[in-house]
Scaffold this motif. Structure first.
Motif, mmCIF file in Angstrom:
data_model
loop_
_atom_site.group_PDB
_atom_site.id
_atom_site.type_symbol
_atom_site.label_atom_id
_atom_site.label_comp_id
_atom_site.label_asym_id
_atom_site.label_seq_id
_atom_site.Cartn_x
_atom_site.Cartn_y
_atom_site.Cartn_z
ATOM 1 N N ALA A 97 5.379 0.219 7.672
ATOM 2 C CA ALA A 97 6.186 -0.837 8.294
ATOM 3 C C ALA A 97 6.454 -1.984 7.336
ATOM 4 O O ALA A 97 7.422 -2.735 7.508
ATOM 5 N N VAL A 98 5.600 -2.150 6.328
ATOM 6 C CA VAL A 98 5.814 -3.178 5.305
ATOM 7 C C VAL A 98 5.724 -2.506 3.939
ATOM 8 O O VAL A 98 4.853 -1.663 3.716
ATOM 9 N N PRO A 99 6.605 -2.845 3.010
ATOM 10 C CA PRO A 99 6.663 -2.119 1.737
ATOM 11 C C PRO A 99 5.704 -2.630 0.676
ATOM 12 O O PRO A 99 5.459 -1.938 -0.309
ATOM 13 N N LYS A 100 5.184 -3.857 0.849
ATOM 14 C CA LYS A 100 4.382 -4.483 -0.200
ATOM 15 C C LYS A 100 2.974 -4.814 0.296
ATOM 16 O O LYS A 100 2.797 -5.292 1.415
ATOM 17 N N TRP A 101 2.002 -4.552 -0.571
ATOM 18 C CA TRP A 101 0.625 -5.005 -0.307
ATOM 19 C C TRP A 101 0.522 -6.452 -0.775
ATOM 20 O O TRP A 101 0.905 -6.775 -1.899
ATOM 21 N N GLN A 102 0.031 -7.325 0.083
ATOM 22 C CA GLN A 102 -0.079 -8.739 -0.247
ATOM 23 C C GLN A 102 -1.535 -9.190 -0.192
ATOM 24 O O GLN A 102 -2.410 -8.462 0.292
ATOM 25 N N ALA A 103 -1.790 -10.424 -0.638
ATOM 26 C CA ALA A 103 -3.147 -10.968 -0.604
ATOM 27 C C ALA A 103 -3.695 -10.977 0.821
ATOM 28 O O ALA A 103 -4.887 -10.758 1.047
ATOM 29 N N ARG A 104 -2.812 -11.177 1.806
ATOM 30 C CA ARG A 104 -3.276 -11.181 3.200
ATOM 31 C C ARG A 104 -3.762 -9.796 3.654
ATOM 32 O O ARG A 104 -4.495 -9.698 4.634
ATOM 33 N N ASP A 105 -3.372 -8.747 2.930
ATOM 34 C CA ASP A 105 -3.882 -7.410 3.247
ATOM 35 C C ASP A 105 -5.286 -7.218 2.667
ATOM 36 O O ASP A 105 -6.112 -6.522 3.261
ATOM 37 N N GLN A 116 6.531 -12.319 -5.942
ATOM 38 C CA GLN A 116 5.853 -13.137 -4.935
ATOM 39 C C GLN A 116 5.633 -12.399 -3.618
ATOM 40 O O GLN A 116 4.842 -12.814 -2.788
ATOM 41 N N ARG A 117 6.333 -11.288 -3.419
ATOM 42 C CA ARG A 117 6.192 -10.534 -2.164
ATOM 43 C C ARG A 117 5.028 -9.560 -2.194
ATOM 44 O O ARG A 117 4.691 -8.969 -1.181
ATOM 45 N N GLY A 118 4.371 -9.376 -3.363
ATOM 46 C CA GLY A 118 3.220 -8.488 -3.440
ATOM 47 C C GLY A 118 3.427 -7.369 -4.437
ATOM 48 O O GLY A 118 4.196 -7.489 -5.382
ATOM 49 N N THR A 119 2.721 -6.256 -4.208
ATOM 50 C CA THR A 119 2.849 -5.097 -5.089
ATOM 51 C C THR A 119 2.995 -3.842 -4.237
ATOM 52 O O THR A 119 2.766 -3.863 -3.026
ATOM 53 N N SER A 120 3.342 -2.762 -4.854
ATOM 54 C CA SER A 120 3.622 -1.523 -4.137
ATOM 55 C C SER A 120 2.453 -1.108 -3.242
ATOM 56 O O SER A 120 1.288 -1.199 -3.622
ATOM 57 N N ALA A 121 2.787 -0.660 -2.045
ATOM 58 C CA ALA A 121 1.768 -0.196 -1.099
ATOM 59 C C ALA A 121 1.791 1.324 -0.986
ATOM 60 O O ALA A 121 1.340 1.885 0.002
ATOM 61 N N THR A 122 2.304 1.999 -2.011
ATOM 62 C CA THR A 122 2.428 3.461 -1.942
ATOM 63 C C THR A 122 1.185 4.177 -2.454
ATOM 64 O O THR A 122 0.893 5.284 -2.033
ATOM 65 N N THR A 123 0.441 3.562 -3.377
ATOM 66 C CA THR A 123 -0.762 4.186 -3.928
ATOM 67 C C THR A 123 -1.963 3.364 -3.522
ATOM 68 O O THR A 123 -2.206 2.291 -4.071
ATOM 69 N N GLY A 151 -17.520 -3.911 -6.100
ATOM 70 C CA GLY A 151 -17.282 -3.017 -7.225
ATOM 71 C C GLY A 151 -16.002 -2.224 -7.058
ATOM 72 O O GLY A 151 -15.252 -2.421 -6.112
ATOM 73 N N ASP A 152 -15.758 -1.332 -8.004
ATOM 74 C CA ASP A 152 -14.601 -0.431 -8.023
ATOM 75 C C ASP A 152 -13.279 -1.192 -7.998
ATOM 76 O O ASP A 152 -12.689 -1.428 -6.952
ATOM 77 N N PHE A 153 -12.813 -1.535 -9.187
ATOM 78 C CA PHE A 153 -11.558 -2.268 -9.329
ATOM 79 C C PHE A 153 -10.425 -1.339 -9.795
ATOM 80 O O PHE A 153 -9.444 -1.792 -10.381
ATOM 81 N N GLY A 154 -10.591 -0.042 -9.482
ATOM 82 C CA GLY A 154 -9.625 0.935 -9.974
ATOM 83 C C GLY A 154 -8.233 0.826 -9.384
ATOM 84 O O GLY A 154 -7.261 1.272 -9.989
ATOM 85 N N LEU A 155 -8.113 0.237 -8.185
ATOM 86 C CA LEU A 155 -6.791 0.103 -7.560
ATOM 87 C C LEU A 155 -6.208 -1.302 -7.686
ATOM 88 O O LEU A 155 -5.189 -1.610 -7.077
ATOM 89 N N VAL A 156 -6.881 -2.168 -8.461
ATOM 90 C CA VAL A 156 -6.355 -3.529 -8.662
ATOM 91 C C VAL A 156 -5.003 -3.451 -9.354
ATOM 92 O O VAL A 156 -4.818 -2.712 -10.320
#
Length: 263
Positions: free
Chosen positions: A94-102, A73-80, A62-67
């Protein structure tokens, strides 16, 4: 969700789940996550507070509020994001983007917590070898929460790993060490320096660890403290990962190596 969230449920019961149940329910969570990943969406909040326990020990995500949709292709912002269960390299910036592997990292944490029976603190890699489950599942958990570049790249890769056991690490056949790219793993009967000199004299190029260039790995006795069981040393796991990507790596026993080195 009659039993509440996963953290509260495990705290209340104080028991880990059987491996077959944990595999089945995590696979169900991954099916949902796989749909997000196929649409280039990232969940970013796969914590035990957002996974709920229904009757018959069925998990619901549940909780898809941060989707968020990937910006590229490098991901999306990892700031929020929610810092709970977030990978340490994300938290450290250390890495700027949130990826599927995260997202995969977070699922690995959930899987380890289910087996351990405690979701109050995250699983650390040194404790994986002590989890009460098969070595195969230990390897999966380690790869999920270990080095970022070696994680499963998305939910589908992790589903495939849960469904299919890797081929056993059998020794191969080699006629010569000349020009092979070689690495050692395990405990050898002689010092690593002696083995390196012998390999170099035989024409091999020796590397400290398996890499994309490795063609031969010499396996000594397994270390009892390996990360994920008898076949779950860090180098052995890397061999399996590279083989899974199509790289041809021949595994030699120490006896085979010394016979070839003497030629």
């Amino acid at each position: 969700a009659q039993q509440g969230d996963l953290r509260a449920f495990l705290h209340r019961t104080g028991k880990g789940w059987p491996e077959t149940t944990a595999r089945r329910e995590i696979a169900g969570v991954l099916k949902v996550l796989g749909k997000l990943h196929r649409g280039q969406l990232l969940h970013r909040d796969l914590t035990p507070l957002n996974v709920f326990v229904c009757n018959a020990r069925t998990l619901k995500l549940g909780d898809f509020g941060l989707v968020r949709q990937q910006s590229d292709q490098r991901g999306t912002s990892a700031t929020t994001l929610n810092p709970l269960n977030a990978p340490s390299d994300i938290l450290a910036g250390a890495v700027p983007k949130w990826q599927a592997r995260d997202d995969v990292y977070q699922v690995g944490q959930l899987l380890g917590m289910l087996i351990k029976g405690d979701a109050r603190v995250r699983i650390r890699t040194p404790e994986i070898r002590r989890l009460p489950c098969s070595d195969h599942l230990k390897e999966i958990i380690y790869r999920c929460i270990g080095e970022r570049r070696k994680r499963y790249e998305n939910a589908q890769e992790l589903i495939d790993a849960l469904r299919t056991r890797p081929a056993p690490l059998k020794t191969g056949v080699l006629k010569s060490l000349k020009q092979v790219h070689l690495a050692f793993t395990g405990i050898l009967s002689r010092t690593r320096a002696e083995a390196t000199k012998a390999a170099t004299r035989a024409g091999a190029i020796v590397h400290g660890s398996p890499s994309s260039r490795t063609t031969v790995v010499v396996r000594g006795r397994p270390n009892a403290l390996q990360a994920a069981g008898r076949d779950g040393g860090l180098k052995l796991m890397e061999i399996k990962r590279l083989r899974g990507k199509g790289q041809r790596i021949t595994l030699l026993s120490e006896a085979q190596f010394w016979r070839l080195a003497r030629r």
